[in-house]
Design a protein around this motif. Structure first.
Motif, PDB file in Angstrom:
ATOM      1  N   GLY A   1       0.911  -1.131  -0.028  1.00 51.93           N
ATOM      2  CA  GLY A   1       0.056   0.043  -0.039  1.00 51.93           C
ATOM      3  C   GLY A   1       0.816   1.297   0.147  1.00 51.93           C
TER       4      GLY A   1
ATOM      5  N   ALA B   1      -7.370  -5.860  -6.687  1.00 56.10           N
ATOM      6  CA  ALA B   1      -6.654  -4.543  -6.386  1.00 56.10           C
ATOM      7  C   ALA B   1      -5.939  -4.102  -7.877  1.00 56.10           C
ATOM      8  CB  ALA B   1      -5.649  -4.543  -5.279  1.00 56.10           C
TER       9      ALA B   1
ATOM     10  N   TYR C   1     -13.306   3.318   2.740  1.00 54.25           N
ATOM     11  CA  TYR C   1     -12.197   2.357   2.536  1.00 54.25           C
ATOM     12  C   TYR C   1     -12.785   1.203   1.598  1.00 54.25           C
ATOM     13  CZ  TYR C   1      -8.700  -1.356   3.888  1.00 54.25           C
ATOM     14  OH  TYR C   1      -7.873  -2.407   3.766  1.00 54.25           O
ATOM     15  N   LYS C   2     -11.997   1.168   0.542  1.00 57.42           N
ATOM     16  CA  LYS C   2     -12.206   0.158  -0.399  1.00 57.42           C
ATOM     17  C   LYS C   2     -13.680   0.341  -1.417  1.00 57.42           C
ATOM     18  CE  LYS C   2      -9.635  -3.882   1.371  1.00 57.42           C
ATOM     19  NZ  LYS C   2      -9.456  -5.088   1.431  1.00 57.42           N
TER      20      LYS C   2
ATOM     21  N   ASP D   1      -4.388   0.902  -1.407  1.00 56.97           N
ATOM     22  CA  ASP D   1      -4.302  -0.484  -0.737  1.00 56.97           C
ATOM     23  C   ASP D   1      -2.947  -1.390  -1.341  1.00 56.97           C
ATOM     24  OD1 ASP D   1      -6.414  -0.288   0.832  1.00 56.97           O
ATOM     25  OD2 ASP D   1      -7.802  -1.300  -0.610  1.00 56.97           O
ATOM     26  N   THR D   2      -2.680  -2.446  -0.710  1.00 55.04           N
ATOM     27  CA  THR D   2      -1.665  -3.445  -1.379  1.00 55.04           C
ATOM     28  C   THR D   2      -1.981  -3.729  -2.635  1.00 55.04           C
ATOM     29  OG1 THR D   2      -1.016  -4.151   0.660  1.00 55.04           O
ATOM     30  CG2 THR D   2      -0.613  -5.651  -1.247  1.00 55.04           C
TER      31      THR D   2
END
Length: 299
Positions: free
Chosen positions: A20, A268, A225-226, A60-61
C-alpha cells in the motif's frame, strides 16, 4: 539560520510490489509501503529534522498510482537554503532508482499546506481487459495492471445507467469494507464522476488478437475504505447481467457493508489513482513566506 521548507510531492508507483501507499508498522515483517521508501530517500538528503511524510491517499496493497501526493518538511544542515524543486525531484529519484516509485514533481508550499485536507478531489481509474480467460494470456506489459475478464462483451449501456445511480451525494456505507476500522463514521460521500469509457493499451494495436479495454472512472473529494473497488465490482456485475439496476439501488439504500455480496469486489491490481487535485494557489509559496534562496545543487 536554518530554514525549514515544506514541499508538496507528487509521485507514482506500481503497487504490486508494495504494502500500500502508507508506512507499514515496524512490527510487521515483509513488504514495505511506498511511504517507507520515500522517507528513506528523504533521509539520504541528510535533513536536520526528523522525516515524516503525510500521504494524501491511502491506496491498498496492489493498487497503483500515476499521481499520488504527500507533503513533508525539510531543514538542511549548516544553514544551507532549501532545495530548488527540480533538484529535489532529481535527488529523490536517484535514491529511489531501484524501486518502482518515481517522484514526478515537487512544489515548495506554505507551512499550513496539508496534502490530505487541502485536496479538492481524487480520481481513480479501474482498467478492464475483455476476452482474457486467464491472466497468463495477457500481454506481459499488462500483467497485474488490469482485471482480465473472460467475457468478450459487457452490457455497457446497463453499466452506464448503474454508474449514474452512484453519482451525487449518497450514503455509500454498503460499499465500505466490512473490516474497516472507521465503520462508525458517516458513509456519506459525494461522487462527482462515475463513467464507463473505452480504454487503451499500447499493445492493443499490436497484439496478435483482439483485446478490448474499458475504463471505469470515479472522482470524489474522498472515498471510503475500498469503496472504489466495490463500486467497480458492482458495475462489472451489472455489465455481466449478474446484478440488476434495481438490486444495485437496493444495495445502495441498504447502507450496510454486510449487504454487499461476497466475492463481488474488483481485485486491487486493476485500480489506479490517477489524479489528486489542488487549487493552484495551494501549490505556490506566497512571496512573504519565502525565506532563503532555492539551492540549485546538492552541494
Amino acid at each position: 539560520m536554518n530554514t525549514c521548507a515544506r514541499y508538496a510531492l507528487f509521485f507514482q508507483y506500481t503497487g504490486t510490489l508494495y504494502r500500500g501507499a502508507v508506512k507499514v508498522p515496524s512490527d510487521q515483517l515483509g513488504k514495505k509501503g511506498v511511504q517507507d521508501h520515500l522517507e528513506e530517500a528523504i533521509r539520504k538528503l541528510q535533513p536536520l529534522n526528523p522525516v515524516s511524510l503525510t500521504v494524501s491517499s491511502r491506496t491498498d496493497t496492489g493498487v497503483h498510482a500515476l499521481s499520488n501526493s504527500a507533503h513533508f518538511d525539510l531543514q538542511r544542515m549548516n544553514g544551507k537554503p532549501p532545495f530548488a524543486e527540480d533538484v529535489l525531484v532529481q535527488a529523490l529519484n536517484f535514491h529511489l532508482r531501484n524501486e518502482l516509485i518515481r517522484v514526478t514533481r515537487a512544489h515548495r508550499v506554505s507551512d499550513d499546506f496539508h496534502a490530505r485536507f487541502c485536496a479538492l478531489s481524487r480520481t481513480y481509474v479501474y482498467r478492464l481487459a475483455l476476452g482474457v480467460p486467464h491472466i497468463t494470456m495477457l500481454p506481459l506489459t499488462e500483467k497485474k495492471l488490469c482485471w482480465n475478464l473472460v467475457d468478450r462483451t459487457l452490457d455497457v449501456g446497463a453499466m452506464r445507467a448503474a454508474a449514474a445511480l452512484l453519482v451525487g451525494k449518497r450514503d455509500f456505507s454498503s460499499f465500505r469494507a466490512v473490516n474497516s476500522d472507521i465503520r462508525l463514521k458517516s458513509g456519506v460521500k459525494t461522487l462527482d464522476v462515475a463513467s464507463v469509457q473505452p480504454g487503451s493499451s499500447f499493445v492493443h494495436a499490436h497484439f496478435h488478437r483482439e483485446m478490448p479495454f474499458w475504463e471505469l472512472t470515479f472522482t470524489s473529494r474522498s472515498f471510503l475504505y475500498k469503496q472504489v473497488r466495490r463500486m467497480a465490482g458492482a458495475l462489472v456485475a451489472v455489465g455481466r447481467g449478474r446484478l440488476s439496476l434495481s438490486e444495485l439501488q437496493e444495495l445502495l439504500e441498504a447502507r450496510d457493508s454486510l449487504a454487499y455480496p461476497q466475492g463481488l469486489a474488483a481485485p486491487a491490481h486493476g485500480l489506479f489513482l490517477t489524479r489528486v487535485d489542488y487549487r493552484d494557489s495551494d501549490l505556490q509559496l506566497p512571496p512573504c513566506s519565502s525565506t532563503g534562496s532555492p539551492q540549485g545543487s546538492l552541494s
